[in-house]
Write an enzyme that holds these catalytic residues in place. Structure first.
Site, short mmCIF file in Angstrom:
data_model
loop_
_atom_site.label_atom_id
_atom_site.label_comp_id
_atom_site.label_asym_id
_atom_site.label_seq_id
_atom_site.Cartn_x
_atom_site.Cartn_y
_atom_site.Cartn_z
N GLU A 35 0.83 -1.19 -0.03
CA GLU A 35 0.10 -0.03 0.07
C GLU A 35 1.03 1.41 -0.03
OE1 GLU A 35 -2.63 0.21 3.33
OE2 GLU A 35 -3.71 2.03 2.47
N ARG A 261 5.28 -13.51 9.02
CA ARG A 261 5.82 -12.24 8.93
C ARG A 261 7.28 -12.10 9.61
NH1 ARG A 261 2.36 -8.01 8.83
NH2 ARG A 261 3.54 -6.49 9.38
N LYS A 271 4.54 0.86 9.53
CA LYS A 271 4.44 2.02 8.73
C LYS A 271 4.00 3.08 9.84
CE LYS A 271 2.99 0.23 5.02
NZ LYS A 271 2.51 -0.12 3.68
#
Ligand code: ATP
Ligand code: MG
Length: 762
Positions: A35, A261, A271
């Site tokens: 994104e 992850r 982020k």
């Protein structure tokens, strides 16, 4: 670094099996779907390596798809940076760069398709009510009162949602699945919402925006992705992923596969948290070298190779875990070892004068850029003149036990240069060491090590005439705790994550330009910061785990540490004398104070003498016949140790004789090694220094005739060196001087020897 065959993992096995049974006609198409709402981080690097890596391995392609369906947080700036860093990591999407926002029209059509087939409906319940009606683990949810709207009404309402007829948040489009499904995601999930925000690519065209679950699977389908790889938190979404694709009657649909992850200890990785660090000024920006963003890591000197090695090494797992950041640091060292040439830098310069080195003599030393075992060719030229700098941390006036670096009267080898001996410590009025006066053992130039020469320490240095000032930026972890807590991580920041030191580097290091990796010997791997004006180097990583021996003791940390914003560079820490803070016995303190008051001795020296009443008395007696500061330094650094080794009583030593011995060093009669010989006679037999010097023939010799005789003997024995010297290898003069000094048993005066050798060789 050798390319290793990547270890097997379940995703590789799965793709191989799909390909083997002919699924998707043998095609393999993966995608990396960031994104564009922030910079990529080291966790994304794992995903990039995995997706691009698998595609390459199976003869497929990997798409870069910007998952830009949320108009509020996305920006063009991030789009460009993401592509830059995918390429930097070593992967190229080529023409396969896509934007989910380009599919808004198609997605809108699919939504209408679901409505027409009775698989979606417009719901007018407010958000909170929808949540409340969703039920719990033990109870099914409640059907919305709008669930049974007609297809016609739904089509009409959805069209008017897009036309902007209804306020934001007043209506949503929901999938009509099953409010009793054990998987919450399946309880009539939301597909579309009304938003009047401006989208960075589609502007104000759209008033309805799809949610992730709807947009993602269909974007995959539109691009004919085969393997849609995501992180574990999407495991529960998989059922919905499959349902939507089936409900839209997609043929040969892609499948979603989840993997764990990447998490690293001592690292914040999201982020959202980076935004706080940047916006609230805790770091200088997204590319601050302390940030785990790819932009920050690159500026710090981390290589794409090391990041790819990390991705390979941690593998692909089905369960979340936290990888120790030390693993990454070691992979980084492995990579940098082979690519970073060695250079000399000094963090905290301490001036040194080589007293036996003529002011106009400059030796050029060819030094290899890499250690021999790496087999990498290349060298650079170092200059060595009369003045140079050592690192302050490599000198101790009162050396601790086991000290291998320089101390008064002691010796070290200069890296690639000669062995030097510290003869004198010069201080300013405040007692701060401002200069070391040393003599170079010329017999040890060119890396030579004459027989019987034992020097344990090798220190780095820079030549005063040619060294270049540089800003050396030393980084510590950004957070102090192994697993930063999600919401309190700002409390856990390390207030000392950056220390800026103004040091000196050898000229070759600067000549190489920006974005160059270097290993500053004994200090760590450094990277010339391309984003900073002037000469600035970021320390990428230290040479060894937990390696701090090069750094001076740090001042005690201030109270309440952890809350301070480390935006400003920490003040340059001044070296603190070892033991400075130790409380002294009151009697010792009184003697120390008296010595300092009466003789202006530096504190560290006065303490050693004051430690015992016997040494205090010996000093006072010797200070009558010798210069007090010289006596004090000799006593503290040489005599005390000898007395201890011999278990001798200071009261038995003739103070006046000791003072006269020191005077002979001061007036140039004796070298340091000869002074030690005289001392050992004084301690064992007693006597008068001058008598001992004469009897043992220890006085320095400056007579050119006498030195000339030693020089002739050396020259006669060294025809090969003479030939090389005459062929132009003038720096061999150091070799000859060293040999002559050795021939004299250390008695020849170095300056006089230099002159004589020069004349003899012509
Ligand atoms: P963050 O939570 O750090 O902001 P994100 O998941 O929101 O990251 P995206 O831009 O949505 O960031 O992620 C793009 C891709 O990178 C996704 O497929 C995501 O699963 C993957 N990814 C993100 N973080 C990690 C990580 N720590 N380890 C491996 N893959 C990750
Ligand atoms: Mg995300």
């Amino acid at each position: 670094m050798a390319e290793l065959t990547p270890p097997p993992h379940f995703l590789r096995a799965l793709v191989a099996a799909d390909q083997a049974r002919g699924a998707y006609g043998g095609r393999v198409v993966t995608r990396f779907p960031p994104e564009p709402n922030g910079y990529l981080h080291i966790g994304h690097a794992k995903s990039i390596c995995l997706n691009f890596g698998l595609a390459a391995e199976f003869g497929g392609v990997c798409h870069l798809r910007y998952d830009d369906t949320n108009p509020e947080t996305e920006r063009e700036e991030y789009v460009a940076k993401i592509l830059e860093y995918v390429r930097w990591l070593g992967f190229d999407p080529g023409k396969n760069i896509f934007f989910a926002s380009d599919y808004f029209g198609k997605l809108y059509d699919y939504a209408n398709y679901l409505i027409r087939h009775g698989r979606a409906y417009v719901c007018d319940l407010p958000d909170e009510e929808i949540s409340r009606q969703r039920g719990s683990v033990s109870e099914p949810g409640t059907n919305s009162p709008y669930r049974e709207r007609s297809v016609a009404e739904n089509l009409d309402l959805f069209a008017r949602m897009q036309a902007g007829e209804f306020p934001e948040g007043s209506r949503v489009l929901r999938a009509k699945i099953d409010m009793a499904n054990p998987n919450f995601k399946m309880r009539d999930p939301l597909l579309y919402r009304i938003k009047f925000a401006h989208h960075y690519r589609t502007g104000d065209t759209w008033k309805v925006y799809p949610f992730y679950d709807f947009a993602h699977c269909l974007s995959d389908a539109i691009e004919k992705i085969t393997h849609s790889i995501c992180t574990l938190e999407f495991e529960n979404n998989r059922e919905l992923y499959d349902w939507i694709l089936a409900a839209c009657d997609i043929e040969d649909p892609p499948h979603q596969h989840e993997f764990a992850r990447l998490n690293l200890t001592y690292t914040v990785m999201s982020k959202r948290r980076f935004l706080r660090l940047v916006n609230e000024g805790y770091v200088e920006g997204w590319d601050d070298p302390r940030m785990p963003t790819l932009a920050g890591l690159r500026r710090r000197g981390v290589t794409p190779e090391a990041l790819r090695a990390l991705a390979d090494r941690v593998g692909v797992a089905k369960a979340n875990s936290v990888v120790e950041v030390e693993l990454f640091e070691n992979l980084l060292r492995d990579d940098l070892n082979g690519r970073a040439p060695r250079g000399l830098a000094v963090l905290r310069p301490l001036p040194v004068t080589l007293t036996n080195w003529p002011a106009d003599r400059v030796d050029r030393i060819e030094a290899p850029l890499f250690p021999a075992d790496l087999g990498v060719p290349g060298s650079r030229t170092l200059s060595l003149g009369q003045k140079l700098f050592l690192d302050r941390s490599d000198f101790a006036e009162v050396p601790p036990k086991g000290w291998h670096r320089l101390a008064p009267g002691g010796e070290v080898r200069l890296r690639h240069g000669p062995v030097v001996r510290c003869d004198e410590v010069v201080k300013d009025a405040a007692g701060e060491v401002v200069e070391l006066r040393c003599s170079a053992d010329l017999a040890t130039l060119d890396g030579r090590n004459p027989e019987g020469r034992k020097v344990r320490g090798v220190v780095h240095w820079v030549d005063a005439a040619t060294a270049v000032p540089a800003e050396l930026r030393l980084y510590e972890r950004l957070v102090n705790v192994e697993k930063p807590t999600a919401d309190d991580f700002l409390q856990e920041l390390n207030p000392r994550s950056l220390e800026v030191v103004r040091g000196l580097v050898e000229p070759a290091v600067v000549a190489a330009g920006a974005s160059a990796h270097w290993q500053f010997e004994r200090l760590g791997y450094f990277f010339r910061d391309p984003a900073r004006e002037g000469v600035a180097f970021n320390r990428t990583v230290t040479l060894r785990e937990g390696w701090t021996a090069e750094e001076p003791p740090k001042a005690p940390s201030e109270a309440g540490s952890g809350k301070a914003a480390p935006t400003k560079p920490a003040a340059e820490t001044a070296p603190v004398a070892p033991n400075a803070a130790k409380a002294l016995d009151p009697e010792v303190a009184a003697r120390r104070d008296a010595l300092v008051a009466a003789y202006a001795l530096p504190d560290a020296v006065a303490r050693v003498i004051a430690a015992e009443a016997g040494t205090d008395a010996l000093f006072r007696a010797a200070a009558v016949t010798g210069k007090p500061t010289s006596v004090a330094v000799f006593l503290a650094n040489v005599v005390v140790g000898e007395l201890r080794a011999a278990k001798a009583d200071p009261a038995a030593v003739d103070g006046a004789a000791l003072g006269r011995l020191v005077a002979r060093v001061d007036d140039g009669t004796l070298g340091a090694a000869q002074a030690r010989k005289v001392l050992s006679v004084l301690l064992t037999e007693g006597g008068d220094p001058d008598t001992i010097i004469a009897r043992e023939g220890l006085a320095k010799v400056s007579d050119p005739a006498q030195i000339g005789a030693w020089a002739d003997a050396v020259i006669a024995r060294s025809p090969a060196e003479v030939a090389r010297y005459q062929a132009g290898q003038k720096n061999l003069v150091g070799f000859f001087v060293g040999k002559v000094l050795a021939e004299s048993g250390g008695r020849a005066d170095a300056g006089a020897t230099q002159r004589v050798v020069g004349q003899k060789l012509g």
